[in-house]
Design an enzyme around this catalytic site. Structure first.
Site, PDB file in Angstrom:
ATOM      1  N   GLU A   1      10.055  -0.786   4.697  1.00  0.00           N
ATOM      2  CA  GLU A   1       9.617   0.009   5.576  1.00  0.00           C
ATOM      3  C   GLU A   1       7.972   0.413   5.334  1.00  0.00           C
ATOM      4  O   GLU A   1       7.454   1.384   5.757  1.00  0.00           O
ATOM      5  CB  GLU A   1      10.561   1.223   6.107  1.00  0.00           C
ATOM      6  CG  GLU A   1      11.621   0.871   6.758  1.00  0.00           C
ATOM      7  CD  GLU A   1      12.392   1.940   7.327  1.00  0.00           C
ATOM      8  OE1 GLU A   1      13.666   1.709   7.650  1.00  0.00           O
ATOM      9  OE2 GLU A   1      11.992   3.123   7.204  1.00  0.00           O
ATOM     10  N   ASN A   2       7.682  -0.096   4.275  1.00  0.00           N
ATOM     11  CA  ASN A   2       6.516   0.465   3.890  1.00  0.00           C
ATOM     12  C   ASN A   2       5.523  -0.647   3.324  1.00  0.00           C
ATOM     13  O   ASN A   2       5.876  -1.941   3.394  1.00  0.00           O
ATOM     14  CB  ASN A   2       6.474   1.401   2.510  1.00  0.00           C
ATOM     15  CG  ASN A   2       6.811   0.765   1.558  1.00  0.00           C
ATOM     16  OD1 ASN A   2       7.822  -0.197   1.716  1.00  0.00           O
ATOM     17  ND2 ASN A   2       6.424   1.292   0.259  1.00  0.00           N
TER      18      ASN A   2
ATOM     19  N   ILE B   1      10.437   5.126   3.714  1.00  0.00           N
ATOM     20  CA  ILE B   1       9.028   5.186   4.587  1.00  0.00           C
ATOM     21  C   ILE B   1       8.068   5.330   3.613  1.00  0.00           C
ATOM     22  O   ILE B   1       7.801   5.447   2.648  1.00  0.00           O
ATOM     23  CB  ILE B   1       9.483   6.572   5.264  1.00  0.00           C
ATOM     24  CG1 ILE B   1       9.710   7.912   4.271  1.00  0.00           C
ATOM     25  CG2 ILE B   1      10.663   6.387   6.202  1.00  0.00           C
ATOM     26  CD1 ILE B   1       9.844   9.262   5.147  1.00  0.00           C
ATOM     27  N   ASP B   2       6.696   5.094   4.525  1.00  0.00           N
ATOM     28  CA  ASP B   2       5.373   5.004   3.976  1.00  0.00           C
ATOM     29  C   ASP B   2       4.944   6.537   3.286  1.00  0.00           C
ATOM     30  O   ASP B   2       5.680   7.501   3.620  1.00  0.00           O
ATOM     31  CB  ASP B   2       4.424   4.840   5.089  1.00  0.00           C
ATOM     32  CG  ASP B   2       4.765   3.652   5.698  1.00  0.00           C
ATOM     33  OD1 ASP B   2       5.145   2.603   5.209  1.00  0.00           O
ATOM     34  OD2 ASP B   2       4.276   3.327   7.192  1.00  0.00           O
ATOM     35  N   LYS B   3       4.301   6.308   2.409  1.00  0.00           N
ATOM     36  CA  LYS B   3       3.538   7.440   1.622  1.00  0.00           C
ATOM     37  C   LYS B   3       3.185   8.640   2.607  1.00  0.00           C
ATOM     38  O   LYS B   3       3.740   9.646   2.325  1.00  0.00           O
ATOM     39  CB  LYS B   3       2.504   6.924   0.689  1.00  0.00           C
ATOM     40  CG  LYS B   3       1.767   7.836  -0.132  1.00  0.00           C
ATOM     41  CD  LYS B   3       0.551   7.717  -0.840  1.00  0.00           C
ATOM     42  CE  LYS B   3      -0.072   8.645  -1.269  1.00  0.00           C
ATOM     43  NZ  LYS B   3      -1.688   8.279  -1.895  1.00  0.00           N
TER      44      LYS B   3
END
Length: 337
Positions: A4-5, A148-150
């Site tokens: 997801e990232n 999940i993204d940064k």
């Protein structure tokens, strides 16, 4: 592993052409310098922008010139790296013998990678736990079932046992996990609710981004259900439920719908996409960007079947302070202007 990232790319080779190098196609140039690599594989890597010359993408017919620097990047690290345990505070929402739920702060990278070898969630988990399970192929991503993204905040589940890892990974694979995100997007979304369906794959022009392919000619099936929570004239607060979990799914789907996430720099949301151009409004928007220097996306709820008790459990989280402050400012702005 549920991706997801951003796809990390790692430099594997750096080759500098001789000062007296004669003009030669890049695929022919590399065949003699990359052992056990076919010309087809080299050409495919060039098409996927894994090979750059002087930092730029090139085509297979590019001709190497004297002192050109060729770099080859691949999605996996060249060598294994050691995970350094670090005492990093975590916002733990729930924990038992089998799993842990954390509320990730914006700005925290989930696992070590290019330019982020420490200070990540995985470094924090390595400090807190000694032997977390890995998902597949012995990847050094202990406990991670999804990511999940940064710069996305919110809830993540961490598996503490092999049984929990296997069970939770299957639930993600089966798309039975319930996940709700809050997103602030540019523009007033027309419909109160709806479903976005469109295959998602890596952009051909920029591999950091995901693109929607509505005809399904490329990428993987992706489904996002949305509901408008607030309309604030120039922006909308939207609740998104993920049926699938593709890379940048909400960011790509909302842009495809015509409503790019607020301050999403990668997808162009860090510019004024709706509203006037006069200085007062511009200053207001720039102030909001400063208050929340990231995309306005928060993983708010997470629900799944507990891998041992077989009971459905669900967790909720507050919208982070930076996100909420921007919502409050938009509400005030549209009320008094």
């Amino acid at each position: 592993m549920i991706e997801e990232n951003d796809e990390e790319l790692f430099e594997h080779f750096r080759i500098e052409a001789d000062p007296k190098q004669s003009l030669l196609r890049i695929d022919k140039f590399l065949i003699d310098r990359l052992p056990h690599t076919s010309r087809n594989r080299i050409q495919d890597a060039i098409k996927q922008n894994y090979i750059k010359v002087n930092g730029d993408d090139v085509k297979s017919n590019y001709k190497i010139r004297p002192k050109d620097v060729v770099t080859i990047f691949l999605p996996k690290p060249k060598v294994d790296f050691e995970i350094i345990p670090q005492d990093i505070p975590l916002n733990i929402v729930f924990e038992d013998d089998h799993l842990m739920i954390i509320n990730k702060e914006p700005g925290m990278v989930v696992h070590p990678g290019h330019n982020n070898w420490d200070g990540t969630l995985v470094n924090a988990l390595a400090f807190k736990f000694k032997n977390l399970p890995t998902h597949k192929n012995g990847e050094q991503k202990p406990g991670l079932v999804h990511r999940i993204d940064k710069d996305t905040s919110g809830l993540l589940v961490i598996a503490k046992t092999d049984q929990a890892m296997t069970n939770l990974a299957k639930q993600f694979f089966d798309h039975s996990i319930e996940r709700t995100y809050y997103a602030l997007v540019w523009g007033e979304v027309k419909e109160d609710n709806g479903t976005i369906e469109g295959h998602i794959g890596r952009s051909f022009s920029d591999r950091r981004m995901s693109t929607v392919f509505p005809d399904g000619e490329y990428g993987k099936e992706a489904i996002t259900h949305y509901q408008v929570l607030k309309r604030l004239r120039y922006v909308s607060l939207v609740k998104c439920n993920l049926e699938t979990g593709r890379t940048h799914q909400i960011r790509a789907h909302m842009k495809y719908l015509g409503h790019t996430l607020f301050n999403d720099a990668l997808y162009g949301g860090d510019k004024i996409l709706k509203g006037e151009r006069f200085s007062k409004y511009k200053s207001f928007v720039e102030n909001c960007f400063s208050l929340m220097p990231r995309q306005a996306l928060h993983a708010k709820t997470l629900g799944f079947i507990h891998p041992v008790s077989n009971e459905f459990i669900q967790f909720d989280s507050e919208i982070p302070e930076d996100f909420q402050s921007v919502i409050d400012r938009w509400e005030h702005y549209v009320q008094y202007t």
